[in-house]
Write an enzyme that holds these catalytic residues in place. Structure first.
Site, mmCIF file in Angstrom:
data_model
loop_
_atom_site.group_PDB
_atom_site.id
_atom_site.type_symbol
_atom_site.label_atom_id
_atom_site.label_comp_id
_atom_site.label_asym_id
_atom_site.label_seq_id
_atom_site.Cartn_x
_atom_site.Cartn_y
_atom_site.Cartn_z
ATOM 1 N N CYS B 91 35.607 87.074 -30.119
ATOM 2 C CA CYS B 91 37.060 86.977 -30.297
ATOM 3 C C CYS B 91 37.631 85.605 -29.978
ATOM 4 O O CYS B 91 38.753 85.299 -30.354
ATOM 5 C CB CYS B 91 37.761 88.018 -29.432
ATOM 6 S SG CYS B 91 37.263 89.664 -29.886
ATOM 7 N N HIS B 357 44.900 90.700 -34.935
ATOM 8 C CA HIS B 357 43.866 89.867 -34.332
ATOM 9 C C HIS B 357 42.740 89.648 -35.340
ATOM 10 O O HIS B 357 41.785 90.414 -35.403
ATOM 11 C CB HIS B 357 43.364 90.614 -33.076
ATOM 12 C CG HIS B 357 42.209 89.997 -32.367
ATOM 13 N ND1 HIS B 357 41.838 88.677 -32.472
ATOM 14 C CD2 HIS B 357 41.328 90.554 -31.476
ATOM 15 C CE1 HIS B 357 40.783 88.441 -31.697
ATOM 16 N NE2 HIS B 357 40.446 89.562 -31.084
ATOM 17 N N CYS B 387 39.911 87.061 -24.007
ATOM 18 C CA CYS B 387 38.764 87.807 -23.508
ATOM 19 C C CYS B 387 37.747 87.894 -24.641
ATOM 20 O O CYS B 387 38.114 87.884 -25.810
ATOM 21 C CB CYS B 387 39.176 89.193 -23.025
ATOM 22 S SG CYS B 387 40.261 90.083 -24.137
ATOM 23 N N GLY B 389 33.825 89.337 -26.242
ATOM 24 C CA GLY B 389 32.742 90.319 -26.237
ATOM 25 C C GLY B 389 31.562 89.849 -25.392
ATOM 26 O O GLY B 389 31.345 88.649 -25.220
#
Lengths: 701, 401
Positions: B91, B357, B387, B389
């Site tokens: 991300c 997102h 944040c 993965g």
């Protein structure tokens, strides 16, 4: 416009019948009249008084396509996009109304017309010889825009639909059934309606495959490795074949790929966007202008002298049964004419008939004719060694060697036995017809018919009007050419006429560039990149370098002091006289030819011609090769060698393989932009000499 | 030391990442090349001057596969000389690209780099690329992999957040995003997506629901309940004994939306700015990456940001505006809490809960968003974090010039 009939079992038959035209097409008008009809059907359905709908046409054909008049004029993306999205809406109403729709295809269904059929739930066609079915839009630089592409891919799967769409292949009724474009064939109109009604009464589940929940296209989607390989390879094949000069096949392929990735609705929108892009693109404008409008102008007889009744020959004579004579014999018997094929001996004439038989057999294998047709076609051929057998001919064509004395001799012999009404045609590519006509006692009946080899594949015929050729003879020659399904253009009787003259200019410019020390492979590449079917050196080889030299020698003789050799001529002389490279017929020209016919540029060229360290940009070579043809064509127009832009454009592409995506030699100017063209021509003239000079820059087309 | 300057940051509008979404019909490579050419045109960049193009993409397979950065450059018709590479830090990929670009510039070896990301989630769905972390039995069991949503619910449970708190935050995101769009705060950085004929396909974020109410949000189903019950909850709790049971509170309304989109940031040295007449908007003061506990997965932003602040020699109060990716509501609240951030300074124009997102692109989008807002409010410093993965955090601190 749309006839509405309802029978006792509540089946409505909608019969399309546009006024004052031979065929139905899809245009704004028919779209507008469809909507109220569909609204009415909806009301009928609500009342429970509608079981199904049959769509058919009152004409001999079903629906032959879209509104090219409108589309060719279209300039605004928004307008085209909304036009085609509206069309899609109408088709969507048909397939989602809630009752079965059957396309009763009573004849040819092409383009938009077949797209409409694809939006119905079942397609029944009459199996008759003149029924043609398909989506040939690509041939005019377009693509289906009414959802036909998306539906066809859903129905046939990616790999089967692709060649039909990217090549625009049209099919006869039987082939269409075999390919799955049609669901059922019937023999006549009565059966058509009967079967349509039966189908409606027996089929209630009419949801289209793409409207079923979770449905997938037929076969594998675009993410499947084998389909990915297929699409990648197709893109490569098309790019290689077209030099990316034609945007349509690639636009089609990309849309096909999206159909295999996305839902029906998204893919349909992409189809509309690409459609709009193509319609507004210059290539589509060029192709439509030349291969639709110009072509139809020619077919409608714009170059045929007016006031003469239609010529309906029954029997024709051909002198000389070599490849050319037999080729003419083949297409003539195929058109139903009786053919008297003469050569110096019956044995040789029979050999010619053998060539015709071979060609007929190929046709049979290709499914274009049937066994019975073949025999009948052969039976129409009479072989002979005697001119006497020409006595009942309506037209005689001599196709003997390119030799003035021989041609004069056969003219005189033949005229003894043909009547005063018979047309005598000479098939020559270079000798002025007026000079040949001097041998004739009936010069008003004497005309040039310039066929191109191989006759069965090349669709153009130049009709050459000599000094004394009568208008009536021209009209009759014109009718004959149309009868044998070739495209006639009428040209003036000057050296090389139109086709050979401009092809020669192209070839000579190629030689000029080569003699300047440019690499041969780059010249050939530039020619093909510019859209020419063949590179100039390849074309020179095909033509025969000795023949080209002959033309210039004669020209030098005729012009005397006024003759200035072209810059490539020195090289031509050396090729023929010093190096004995005469061309393909001797398996040695600019290319070497091996036993299999594979050609390789003659390696010695690089040793014999001093290379220039400065290699021209490909674009520069392309422009020289193209502009010389266009400028020479403008001269032909000025001199009356060609008379119409239609003849010039169509003739150039069919005649010597001029860049089709440019729409022909004169459309090239529209494509390039007139002002820009003049500037560039001036530049080339300044750099390379007056062969690029325009006599009347203000007067170009 | 060479400073890394930000000259511009642009993005596409975000389309709903599913069939029927406006950008569903747009290939990711076209999305990206549209932005490349828009950036080129905005600054008259001679393309051969670009040293590298770094593109974040989280599902780099199918039409996003085989180095979409270089593919898009070629498709956009840029000079053959310009190289490009695709990278994946889940991300945070878009921000990772920015950070690597900054490092390239600061090394002095390169002078002009384009960083960004692309993700067409409607065409290449999340998870398309497989991966051992999720699908290899040996690996996934050893690292105790659980879906991110379970981690988000675990954070909420552990921190004692209520469903109401999460939904209130989600509502705030929707209201802020709607307000920003209405007032045109994003306008100058949005590149409309047109079709091949120049007809508009999308010029606004499509995922927004300005009409959202707390009641509406409250009525949504907790989406990870069922998956959690398959065993993921228990697996996660093996590491978090202090929690008795995971309360599932994240819904489609308080989690980030699935969307399609792309973003680019133009980063370069002072020298490149002078040569090409590019005006620096901000400089990159510090960047940091860090790993964190992988099962809860979404707690990386706090340590990453602390690390970045330390590198920059700054305190949390030195940051004027914060952007923490709204992957889910809980990690944002956790981050806010950890660093003691005033909510009026955090995600002030809404975030991924409202606007979506687009995995690989989001980091670069957030950077652009905070930069525009700093300029609008005439503030100086911004911190962007996401944040990640596998349990990671990525942070960038920027400062206006």
């Amino acid at each position: 416009m749309i006839k509405y009939q309802k029978d006792t079992s509540n089946i409505v038959t909608l019969t399309l019948d546009m006024e004052n035209t031979r065929h139905n097409i899809i245009n704004h008008e028919i779209g507008r009249s469809f909507l109220p009809v569909l609204a009415h059907l909806k009301r009928e359905l609500k009342k429970g008084e509608l079981e199904g709908v049959i769509l058919t046409s009152s004409k001999n054909s079903f629906l032959i396509g879209g509104d090219l008049e409108y589309l060719s004029q279209a300039k605004e993306a928004k307008a085209v996009f909304s036009f085609v999205e509206k069309l899609k809406e109408v088709f969507r109403i048909i397939e989602t109304l809630g009752v079965p729709f059957v396309a009763a295809i009573n004849g040819t269904a092409l383009g938009n017309g077949f797209e409409l059929a694809l939006a119905t739930h079942y397609r029944i066609a009459i199996d008759k010889p003149d029924t043609i079915i398909g989506l040939p839009e690509v041939t005019l630089g377009m693509m289906p825009g009414g959802g036909g592409l998306v539906r066809l891919v859903w129905m046939l799967g990616i790999e089967k639909a692709t060649p039909l769409l990217t090549e625009g292949k049209t099919l006869n009724a039987k082939e269409a059934l075999a390919h799955g474009l049609i669901d059922e064939l019937v023999s006549d109109r009565r059966d058509l309606v009967k079967r349509a009604k039966e189908w409606i009464l027996n089929n209630r589940d009419i949801q289209q495959p793409w409207d079923r929940k979770g449905a997938k296209i037929n076969g594998k989607g675009s993410k499947h490795p084998s389909v990915q390989r297929f699409l990648g390879l197709e893109a490569t094949r098309i790019s290689a074949r077209t030099h990316r000069n034609f945007p349509a096949p690639l636009a089609i392929l990309d849309t096909i790929s999206e159909v295999g990735l996305l839902d029906f609705k998204s893919a349909s929108r992409i189809e509309s966007r690409y459609f709009t892009d193509l319609i507004l693109g210059q290539v589509c404008k060029n192709l439509t202008s030349t291969f639709w409008f110009d072509f139809n102008t020619i077919k409608s007889g714009s170059s045929r002298p007016k006031g003469f009744g239609k010529f309906r020959p029954k029997r024709i004579g051909i002198i000389g049964s070599g490849l050319m004579g037999s080729g003419i014999g083949f297409i003539s018997t195929l058109a139903g004419l009786e053919v008297v094929l003469k050569d110096v001996s019956i044995v040789i004439a029979e050999r010619g008939k053998g060539i015709i038989e071979d060609l007929l057999n190929k046709h049979l294998i290709a499914g274009k004719i049937e066994e019975g047709d073949l025999q009948a076609a052969l039976d129409r051929i009479i072989t002979t060694e005697s001119v006497k057998d020409f006595k009942d001919c309506d037209l005689v064509i001599e196709a003997v060697y390119e030799n003035r004395q021989l041609k004069n001799q056969v003219t005189k012999e033949t005229e003894k036995y043909i009547d005063n009404y018979c047309v005598f045609a000479s098939n020559t590519s270079t000798i002025p017809i007026s000079s040949l006509a001097k041998a004739s006692v009936n010069p008003q009946n004497f005309v040039g018919l310039h066929f191109f080899a191989p006759v069965e594949k090349r669709n153009l015929v130049e009709i050459i009007k000599a000094e004394n050729t009568s208008d009536e003879t021209i009209a009759r020659a014109f009718d004959f050419v149309k009868l044998i399904k070739k495209t006639p253009i009428v040209v003036g009787d000057q050296r090389g006429f139109y086709i050979t003259r401009i092809a020669g200019a192209y070839i000579m410019e190629g030689m000029a560039i080569l003699s300047e020390g440019q690499k041969a492979s780059r010249i050939e590449h530039a020619g093909k990149q510019a859209g020419m079917k063949r590179g100039p050196l390849e074309m020179a080889d095909d033509f025969g370098l000795n023949l080209i030299q002959d033309i210039f020698r004669e020209m030098a003789n005729d012009l005397g002091d006024d003759y200035t050799p072209l810059p490539g001529y020195n090289l031509l002389e050396k090729m023929v006289n010093e190096w004995e490279r005469l061309g393909k017929h001797k398996k040695a020209g600019f290319y070497d030819y091996d036993a299999l016919g594979t050609k390789t540029l003659w390696p010695d060229l690089t040793n014999l011609i001093e290379g220039d360290e400065v290699q021209l940009e490909t674009k520069e070579i392309e422009d020289r090769l193209m502009f010389i043809q266009v400028i020479e064509t403008i001269r032909c127009m000025e001199e009356g060698v060609v008379r119409t832009t239609a003849d010039a454009n169509v003739g150039s592409v069919l005649g010597w393989g001029f860049a089709a995506h440019k729409g022909g030699t004169l459309q090239f100017i529209q494509d390039y932009g007139k002002e820009k063209f003049l500037d560039r021509a001036k530049e080339l003239e300044n750099k390379y000499g007056n062969r690029f000079e325009l006599n009347n820059p203000l007067n170009i087309f | 030391m060479n400073e890394a300057y930000i000259f511009d940051a642009i993005r596409s509008p975000r389309g709903k990442g599913k069939q029927g979404g406006a950008l569903h019909e747009v290939k990711p490579v076209r999305l990206l090349s549209t932005l490349l050419n828009a950036l080129k045109d905005r600054h008259q960049i001679p393309t051969q001057e670009v040293d590298d193009v770094l593109i974040g993409c989280v599902s780099p397979v199918g039409e996003q596969g085989a180095d979409i950065a270089k593919t898009a450059l070629l498709f956009a018709g840029w000079d053959d000389q310009v190289p490009g590479t695709q990278l994946n830090r889940f991300c945070a990929s878009g921000l990772e690209a920015v950070n690597l670009a900054a490092m390239k510039i600061r090394s002095g070896w390169e002078h002009l780099v384009i960083a960004g990301g692309v993700e067409s989630m409607s065409r290449v769905p999340i998870g398309s690329d497989g991966g051992a972390m999720m699908f290899d039995p040996e690996v996934s069991s050893k690292v105790a992999y659980v879906p991110q949503g379970i981690g988000a619910d675990l954070i909420a449970t552990k921190e004692g957040y209520t469903r109401q708190m999460l939904d209130e935050y989600a509502l705030l995101s929707q209201q802020r995003a709607a307000n920003a769009w209405e007032k045109g705060y994003f306008q100058s950085s949005i590149i409309p997506i047109l079709d091949r004929n120049g007809l508009l396909i999308l010029d606004k974020d499509e995922h927004l629901r300005p009409e959202t109410t707390l009641e509406g949000l409250g009525s949504l189903r907790a989406v990870f309940q069922q998956i959690g019950a398959l065993g993921y909850d228990d697996l996660a709790l093996q590491k978090y004994g202090e929690v008795e049971r995971i309360l599932h509170m994240h819904t489609a309304g308080n989690s980030s939306g699935i969307v399609d989109g792309a973003a680019l940031v133009l980063i370069g040295s002072e020298q490149a700015g002078k040569t090409l007449n590019l005006k620096p908007k901000a400089r990159i003061r510090a960047i940091a990456n860090i790993g964190s506990e992988p099962t809860i997965m979404l707690e990386g932003p706090t340590p990453a940001s602390k690390k970045a602040l330390k590198i920059a020699g700054m305190e949390a109060q030195d940051i004027d505006l914060w952007e923490m990716n709204e992957a889910f509501a809980a990690p944002v609240l956790k981050f806010q809490n950890d660093l003691g951030i005033d909510i009026e300074k955090l995600n002030v124009n809404g975030g991924a809960i409202a606007m979506g997102h687009p995995l690989g692109a989001t980091g670069a989008m957030l950077l652009g968003t905070v930069l525009d807002e700093l300029e609008r409010q005439d503030l100086n410093t911004g911190l962007i974090t996401l944040c990640v993965g596998g349990g990671m955090g990525v942070t960038t601190i920027i400062e206006r010039i």
